[in-house]
Design a protein around this motif. Sequence first.
Motif, mmCIF file in Angstrom:
data_model
loop_
_atom_site.group_PDB
_atom_site.id
_atom_site.type_symbol
_atom_site.label_atom_id
_atom_site.label_comp_id
_atom_site.label_asym_id
_atom_site.label_seq_id
_atom_site.Cartn_x
_atom_site.Cartn_y
_atom_site.Cartn_z
ATOM 1 N N GLY A 109 0.791 -1.222 0.000
ATOM 2 C CA GLY A 109 0.000 0.000 0.000
ATOM 3 C C GLY A 109 0.821 1.268 0.000
ATOM 4 N N ALA A 110 0.118 2.380 -0.072
ATOM 5 C CA ALA A 110 0.661 3.751 -0.105
ATOM 6 C C ALA A 110 1.331 4.049 -1.449
ATOM 7 C CB ALA A 110 1.599 4.000 1.058
ATOM 8 N N LYS A 111 1.817 5.274 -1.564
ATOM 9 C CA LYS A 111 2.412 5.720 -2.831
ATOM 10 C C LYS A 111 3.772 5.066 -3.042
ATOM 11 C CE LYS A 111 -0.212 9.868 -3.307
ATOM 12 N NZ LYS A 111 -0.459 10.832 -2.221
ATOM 13 N N ASP A 140 3.589 -0.954 -3.773
ATOM 14 C CA ASP A 140 2.749 0.230 -3.562
ATOM 15 C C ASP A 140 1.285 -0.118 -3.809
ATOM 16 O OD1 ASP A 140 1.703 1.254 -6.240
ATOM 17 O OD2 ASP A 140 3.845 1.072 -6.685
ATOM 18 N N GLY A 141 0.395 0.797 -3.414
ATOM 19 C CA GLY A 141 -1.037 0.487 -3.421
ATOM 20 C C GLY A 141 -1.766 0.968 -4.665
ATOM 21 N N TYR A 142 -1.025 1.273 -5.716
ATOM 22 C CA TYR A 142 -1.688 1.811 -6.910
ATOM 23 C C TYR A 142 -1.588 0.833 -8.083
ATOM 24 C CZ TYR A 142 -2.330 5.767 -3.956
ATOM 25 O OH TYR A 142 -2.730 6.564 -2.897
ATOM 26 N N PHE A 143 -1.794 -0.460 -7.755
ATOM 27 C CA PHE A 143 -1.752 -1.515 -8.784
ATOM 28 C C PHE A 143 -3.071 -1.534 -9.543
ATOM 29 C CE2 PHE A 143 -2.668 -3.144 -4.513
ATOM 30 C CZ PHE A 143 -3.945 -3.625 -4.674
ATOM 31 N N PRO A 195 -12.946 1.477 1.645
ATOM 32 C CA PRO A 195 -13.095 0.055 1.967
ATOM 33 C C PRO A 195 -12.236 -0.885 1.118
ATOM 34 C CG PRO A 195 -14.899 0.707 0.541
ATOM 35 C CD PRO A 195 -14.053 1.933 0.758
ATOM 36 N N LYS A 196 -11.352 -0.279 0.275
ATOM 37 C CA LYS A 196 -10.574 -1.104 -0.653
ATOM 38 C C LYS A 196 -9.739 -2.161 0.086
ATOM 39 C CE LYS A 196 -7.355 -0.363 -4.472
ATOM 40 N NZ LYS A 196 -6.609 0.662 -5.232
ATOM 41 N N GLN A 197 -9.068 -1.722 1.172
ATOM 42 C CA GLN A 197 -8.147 -2.656 1.848
ATOM 43 C C GLN A 197 -8.900 -3.816 2.507
ATOM 44 O OE1 GLN A 197 -6.289 0.296 4.290
ATOM 45 N NE2 GLN A 197 -7.829 0.192 5.892
ATOM 46 N N GLY A 233 -5.041 1.598 6.673
ATOM 47 C CA GLY A 233 -5.151 2.965 6.135
ATOM 48 C C GLY A 233 -3.818 3.639 5.894
ATOM 49 N N GLY A 234 -3.659 4.821 6.486
ATOM 50 C CA GLY A 234 -2.472 5.633 6.207
ATOM 51 C C GLY A 234 -1.264 5.342 7.093
ATOM 52 N N VAL A 235 -1.236 4.160 7.721
ATOM 53 C CA VAL A 235 -0.177 3.867 8.692
ATOM 54 C C VAL A 235 1.230 3.817 8.078
ATOM 55 C CG1 VAL A 235 0.678 1.869 10.007
ATOM 56 C CG2 VAL A 235 -1.531 2.857 10.546
ATOM 57 N N LEU A 236 1.336 3.368 6.839
ATOM 58 C CA LEU A 236 2.681 3.307 6.224
ATOM 59 C C LEU A 236 3.252 4.710 6.041
ATOM 60 C CD1 LEU A 236 2.363 0.452 3.540
ATOM 61 C CD2 LEU A 236 3.302 0.339 5.862
ATOM 62 N N ASP A 237 2.377 5.680 5.765
ATOM 63 C CA ASP A 237 2.848 7.063 5.632
ATOM 64 C C ASP A 237 3.445 7.552 6.955
ATOM 65 O OD1 ASP A 237 1.841 7.693 2.856
ATOM 66 O OD2 ASP A 237 -0.037 7.121 3.804
ATOM 67 N N VAL A 238 2.842 7.110 8.064
ATOM 68 C CA VAL A 238 3.364 7.499 9.390
ATOM 69 C C VAL A 238 4.674 6.762 9.659
ATOM 70 C CG1 VAL A 238 2.889 7.570 11.875
ATOM 71 C CG2 VAL A 238 1.021 7.942 10.257
ATOM 72 N N TYR A 280 -6.152 17.107 15.392
ATOM 73 C CA TYR A 280 -4.767 17.336 14.968
ATOM 74 C C TYR A 280 -4.620 17.050 13.471
ATOM 75 C CZ TYR A 280 0.284 17.439 15.164
ATOM 76 O OH TYR A 280 1.596 17.764 14.954
ATOM 77 N N ARG A 281 -5.270 15.955 13.053
ATOM 78 C CA ARG A 281 -5.192 15.567 11.652
ATOM 79 C C ARG A 281 -5.828 16.643 10.755
ATOM 80 N NH1 ARG A 281 -6.333 9.523 9.320
ATOM 81 N NH2 ARG A 281 -4.926 9.770 7.579
ATOM 82 N N LEU A 282 -6.930 17.177 11.248
ATOM 83 C CA LEU A 282 -7.636 18.221 10.501
ATOM 84 C C LEU A 282 -6.779 19.485 10.403
ATOM 85 C CD1 LEU A 282 -10.269 18.790 9.067
ATOM 86 C CD2 LEU A 282 -11.273 19.477 11.233
ATOM 87 N N TRP A 330 -7.708 19.783 4.099
ATOM 88 C CA TRP A 330 -8.545 19.307 2.998
ATOM 89 C C TRP A 330 -9.465 18.163 3.417
ATOM 90 C CZ3 TRP A 330 -7.508 14.216 2.222
ATOM 91 C CH2 TRP A 330 -6.253 13.762 2.626
ATOM 92 N N ARG A 331 -9.218 17.579 4.603
ATOM 93 C CA ARG A 331 -10.075 16.488 5.087
ATOM 94 C C ARG A 331 -11.405 17.003 5.649
ATOM 95 N NH1 ARG A 331 -8.038 11.374 5.899
ATOM 96 N NH2 ARG A 331 -5.867 11.202 5.334
ATOM 97 N N ALA A 332 -11.542 18.325 5.769
ATOM 98 C CA ALA A 332 -12.718 18.890 6.440
ATOM 99 C C ALA A 332 -14.030 18.376 5.825
ATOM 100 C CB ALA A 332 -12.666 20.405 6.399
HETATM 101 N N1 UDP Z 1 -3.911 4.270 -1.014
HETATM 102 C C1 UDP Z 1 -3.416 3.238 -1.793
HETATM 103 N N2 UDP Z 1 -4.113 2.884 -2.909
HETATM 104 C C2 UDP Z 1 -5.246 3.477 -3.288
HETATM 105 C C3 UDP Z 1 -5.771 4.514 -2.455
HETATM 106 C C4 UDP Z 1 -5.072 4.891 -1.317
HETATM 107 O O1 UDP Z 1 -2.388 2.667 -1.482
HETATM 108 O O2 UDP Z 1 -5.817 3.098 -4.309
HETATM 109 C C5 UDP Z 1 -3.174 4.623 0.202
HETATM 110 C C6 UDP Z 1 -2.831 6.096 0.384
HETATM 111 O O3 UDP Z 1 -1.646 6.394 -0.338
HETATM 112 C C7 UDP Z 1 -2.629 6.172 1.894
HETATM 113 C C8 UDP Z 1 -3.555 5.084 2.421
HETATM 114 O O4 UDP Z 1 -3.988 4.333 1.301
HETATM 115 O O5 UDP Z 1 -1.305 5.781 2.215
HETATM 116 C C9 UDP Z 1 -4.780 5.529 3.186
HETATM 117 O O6 UDP Z 1 -5.114 6.814 2.976
HETATM 118 P P1 UDP Z 1 -6.029 7.693 3.925
HETATM 119 O O7 UDP Z 1 -5.147 8.569 4.725
HETATM 120 O O8 UDP Z 1 -7.064 8.315 3.064
HETATM 121 O O9 UDP Z 1 -6.755 6.596 4.827
HETATM 122 P P2 UDP Z 1 -7.103 6.591 6.360
HETATM 123 O O10 UDP Z 1 -5.827 6.530 7.121
HETATM 124 O O11 UDP Z 1 -7.907 7.843 6.582
HETATM 125 O O12 UDP Z 1 -7.920 5.326 6.455
#
Ligand code: UDP
Length: 241
Positions: free
Chosen positions: A107-109, A134-137, A162-164, A184-189, A210-212, A217-219
């Motif tokens: 996942g993630a970019k 990465d998550g953009y397959f 709900p993709k994951q 979700g976004g844990v790999l970014d962290v 804090y996230r907001l 843009w999440r507003a």
């Molecule tokens: N992401 C991905 N593939 C996709 C859409 C999103 O890998 O098709 C990744 C995105 O890069 C981010 C993560 O999914 O790392 C979740 O993003 P977001 O912060 O929106 O999710 P949340 O943490 O709020 O569930």
Amino acid sequence: MKKEVLGVCFDDLTREEAVQAGAALLEEDKFHYVVTPNPEFLLTAEKDREFLQVLNGADLVLADGIGVIYSAKIQGTPLKGRVTGIGFAEDMLSCLNRRGGRLYLLGAKPGVAEEAGRRIVERHPNITLCGVQDGYFRDEEEALLKVAAARPDLLFVCLGSPKQEKWMARWGRHTGARLAVGLGGVLDVFAGRVERAPEVWQNLGLEWAYRLKKEPWRAGRMARLPLVLVKAAGKRLKQRP
Ligand code: UDP
């Protein structure tokens, strides 16, 4: 014990109890998946029956997000507390490090999972990072084949919701992993691309604020969230004799 909040059946566990349950799943020689619903999940699941089934079919359903805790309380079925996805992920990494094992990050970019993996292995030297993707397959099955070839024990699936969750329910058992967690976004962290709220904010249940602040843009997305509290209140009132 399960407690239902707006259709989703949560495991009523403290963080310590969740770790024990997760560790036990990691020892069993079959596939399991864990979901960490926040209020946004509940609103999506109301309209998407497949997603609701996927959530309720998970081996562990952990209450991420203070909004879930408030909703449960308003409904009159309080949960023991929050178990955040990132906290649970940290705990599962410690378990895997103790027993030794293989980790896959999906996942993630592009580039993010590599960096997250590098940092995780630095902190947990007994973990073998067996693959990242990465998550953009384009092709879900192709993504699965790459994961399966790496033979992971623990798999973090970070594709957004709900993709994951749908990916885990559909393909998870073919990966050969013992435990997959939707995060979700844990790999970014973990990769240091997104900063987690400082502990004071976390302890006050203000991580969402804090996230907001950091990602205004999440507003739009977040504006719907108080709706879960209103729905929970409606449910409580209906239950009154
Ligand atoms: N992401 C991905 N593939 C996709 C859409 C999103 O890998 O098709 C990744 C995105 O890069 C981010 C993560 O999914 O790392 C979740 O993003 P977001 O912060 O929106 O999710 P949340 O943490 O709020 O569930």
